[in-house]
Design a protein around this motif. Structure first.
Motif: not given
Length: 317
Positions: A27-28, A161-167, A277-282, A293-294
């Motif tokens: 859980a997170f 999944s988005e949840a997996e990526w953010e975790c 999409l997740k994570g941001g970039s340069f 940010r996560p």
């Protein structure tokens, strides 16, 4: 190293230490109530254990996939006229989006700093005159969702999944703003490959902003590099304008209703669904896009690629 982390590593399947790291799951707190509306509400989510690539997929790894399969990316194909009504035949040429802000006047919005460049693709990230010389260890870019999914299948993996990526991006930290803690630059130390400086989109220095070699910045608590910055990363979830407050685990990724809701209401004549999409970039800059940010998330049409979009894969543990 804590006892639980050591046990997880001991029990991890073979291959977990060969380019992949074990994410113990659990859980997170997913999302954030402090930044952009699409990140709300912050809520409890839960995912199982899984393995994740320690870095984004590099040009060298993507080249091996193409050499083995003969795969042709979306950016290298002639666009289907049926999907782009109103676009003339002479404009339907293979290519992709390249960051190229105007130098002859003000940059008022995305139309002033993005160009569709014929011939731009993963092999030629800035256009036909560019190549991958010295970039084998940079993230593969100009990769559409279909391309990322094809690579994942070839590698015996899948997209997260988005949840997996953010975790995974949170690295075991609870509700921290960044993948490394509560400060963007603790002690003045740069922790991710984001905007190099200067008011966006006019950068400081002589070198145009672009991707960096993977792994240049410290790994997070799960041993994952570049979860923040460098390139945006595809997930396999359809985009929605808000998180579901009762989310528990990975959303249903094949749900027809979620796919329909992902369409951009501002472009009703372009019914192309969007993934997260997740994570941001340069290109994420403090004065313009604080999505390094996560919790940050952004929609992207599944047929679209750009010079700041890449991916990494996961596998079930």
């Amino acid at each position: 190293m804590g006892f639980r982390r050591a046990l997880d590593l001991f029990l991890a399947p073979k291959g977990a230490q060969d380019g992949m790291a074990l994410v113990p799951g659990g859980a997170f707190v997913m999302g954030s109530d402090r930044f952009y509306p699409e990140e709300r509400p912050a809520h409890r989510a839960k995912v199982g254990r899984f393995l994740m690539d320690r870095t984004p997929v590099t040009n060298a790894r993507f080249a091996a996939f193409v050499a083995a399969t003969g795969y042709v990316t979306v950016a290298e194909r002639v666009p289907d006229p049926a999907r782009y009504p109103g676009v003339t035949a002479d404009q339907l040429v293979p290519g992709s989006l390249v960051f190229a802000p105007r130098t002859d006047g003000p940059n008022r919005g995305p139309a002033d700093w993005w160009r569709y460049v014929p011939g731009a693709c993963w092999r030629h990230p800035q256009g036909p005159a560019s190549d991958l010389d010295g970039r084998d260890d940079h993230p593969a870019v100009h990769v559409a969702h279909e391309d990322a999914a094809a690579y994942a299948a070839w590698a015996g993996k899948r997209l997260p999944s988005e949840a997996e990526w953010e975790c995974a991006a949170r690295g075991g930290l609870r509700a921290a703003e960044y993948a490394w803690g509560g400060e963007l630059a603790p002690g003045g130390r740069r922790m991710a490959h984001i905007w190099p400086g200067g008011p966006f989109p006019r950068h400081a220095g002589d070198t145009p902003p672009g991707t960096a070699a993977v792994g240049l910045y410290p790994a997070n608590g799960f041993g994952l590099h570049d979860m923040i910055g460098n390139v945006w990363e595809w997930t396999d979830d359809w985009y929605g304008t808000r998180h579901a407050a009762a989310a528990e685990g990975a959303p249903g990724r094949s749900c027809c209703a979620a796919r329909a809701r992902s369409l951009d209401p501002a472009q009703p004549d372009l019914p192309i669904p969007r993934k997260v999409l997740k994570g941001g970039s340069f290109l994420c800059a403090p004065d313009f896009c604080q999505r390094y940010r996560p919790a940050a998330r952004q929609p992207q049409m599944i047929d679209s690629a750009a010079c700041h979009i890449g991916f990494r894969c996961v596998a079930d543990a």
